[in-house]
Write an enzyme that holds these catalytic residues in place. Structure first.
Site, short mmCIF file in Angstrom:
data_model
loop_
_atom_site.label_atom_id
_atom_site.label_comp_id
_atom_site.label_asym_id
_atom_site.label_seq_id
_atom_site.Cartn_x
_atom_site.Cartn_y
_atom_site.Cartn_z
N SER A 29 0.80 -1.10 0.02
CA SER A 29 0.02 0.04 0.09
C SER A 29 0.90 1.32 -0.15
O SER A 29 1.84 1.34 0.39
CB SER A 29 -1.02 -0.02 1.28
OG SER A 29 -1.63 -1.15 1.27
N1 SAH Z 1 -1.04 -5.13 4.13
C1 SAH Z 1 -0.51 -5.26 2.97
C2 SAH Z 1 -1.37 -4.84 1.74
C3 SAH Z 1 -1.15 -5.59 0.52
S1 SAH Z 1 -2.51 -5.64 -0.83
C4 SAH Z 1 0.96 -4.77 3.01
O1 SAH Z 1 1.09 -3.85 3.65
O2 SAH Z 1 1.78 -4.94 1.94
C5 SAH Z 1 -3.89 -6.53 -0.14
C6 SAH Z 1 -3.76 -8.16 0.04
O3 SAH Z 1 -4.95 -8.73 0.51
C7 SAH Z 1 -3.11 -8.60 -1.02
O4 SAH Z 1 -2.03 -9.46 -0.63
C8 SAH Z 1 -4.16 -9.73 -1.18
O5 SAH Z 1 -3.60 -10.99 -1.79
C9 SAH Z 1 -4.89 -9.94 -0.02
N2 SAH Z 1 -6.27 -10.52 -0.03
C10 SAH Z 1 -7.29 -10.09 -1.10
N3 SAH Z 1 -8.37 -10.65 -0.54
C11 SAH Z 1 -8.19 -11.54 0.70
C12 SAH Z 1 -9.06 -12.16 1.46
N4 SAH Z 1 -10.36 -12.34 1.02
N5 SAH Z 1 -8.54 -12.63 2.49
C13 SAH Z 1 -7.11 -12.20 2.95
N6 SAH Z 1 -6.23 -11.69 2.15
C14 SAH Z 1 -6.92 -11.22 0.92
#
Ligand code: SAH
Length: 179
Positions: A29
């Site tokens: 993010s």
């Molecule tokens: N908090 C992360 C943000 C990553 S982007 C960081 O600091 O890097 C969001 C993430 O949510 C992705 O890795 C994606 O695979 C995950 N995601 C999407 N749908 C999801 C679900 N239903 N349950 C768990 N994770 C999910």
């Protein structure tokens, strides 16, 4: 140290205020977004925090620096495997889970705080039920490219209060199927 969370070719851009790719069609993010969600979450030391969307682990690391007890779920198996090893290797010990964040972690509930770091089409009701009374969930809600940041506070067993905090753009929260 955000440069540690992106691949070498992108390290020179690690301190720009932008989201960056972390592979598997996912992103780390934007720092502003991490700061904004973290501020709304208002973590106190030793609070039990559930994060949905482990991704690179950057947000989890920020929560650890605030002395939270972090539980984090990722539905993308390779990212889960990578971050579960990587984050402790640089000193951030969290509880890592592979699974569907929509369902949360009923076995480990209730949580003081929940932070959703992917865009959920609708408010995940199961997660509200995993909050302590008085607990808070921060989640970007909305279909398509734009989500509205929601703060959902559980007031009593059956009541919650919602406030909204502006527009953001997240990768979508994917339902059911894990990969
Ligand atoms: N908090 C992360 C943000 C990553 S982007 C960081 O600091 O890097 C969001 C993430 O949510 C992705 O890795 C994606 O695979 C995950 N995601 C999407 N749908 C999801 C679900 N239903 N349950 C768990 N994770 C999910």
């Amino acid at each position: 140290p955000r440069h540690q969370f992106v691949e070498e070719a992108l390290q020179s851009r690690a301190y720009e205020d932008t989201a960056l790719p972390i592979g598997y069609q996912q992103t780390i993010s934007q720092p502003y977004t991490v700061a904004f969600q973290t501020q709304l979450l208002d973590v106190n030391p030793y609070e039990k925090v559930l994060e949905v969307g482990t991704g690179s682990g950057y947000q989890s690391a920020v929560l650890k620096i605030l002395n939270a007890d972090v539980y984090t779920i990722e539905r993308q198996r390779d990212l889960f495997r990578h971050t579960k090893i990587f984050l402790p290797s640089i000193g951030y010990n969290c509880n890592f889970f592979y699974g569907d964040g929509y369902k949360g972690l009923p076995k480990f509930s209730p949580f003081d705080k929940i932070i959703v770091t992917c865009g959920a089409p609708t408010i995940p009701q199961d997660l509200i039920l995993q909050l302590k009374v008085g607990g808070v969930m921060i989640a970007p809600i909305g279909e398509g490219d734009i989500q509205v940041m929601h703060l959902i506070k559980r007031l009593t067993k059956n009541q919650h209060e919602i406030t909204t905090h502006g527009n953001f753009s997240f990768v979508p929260m994917l339902k059911k199927k894990t990969s």
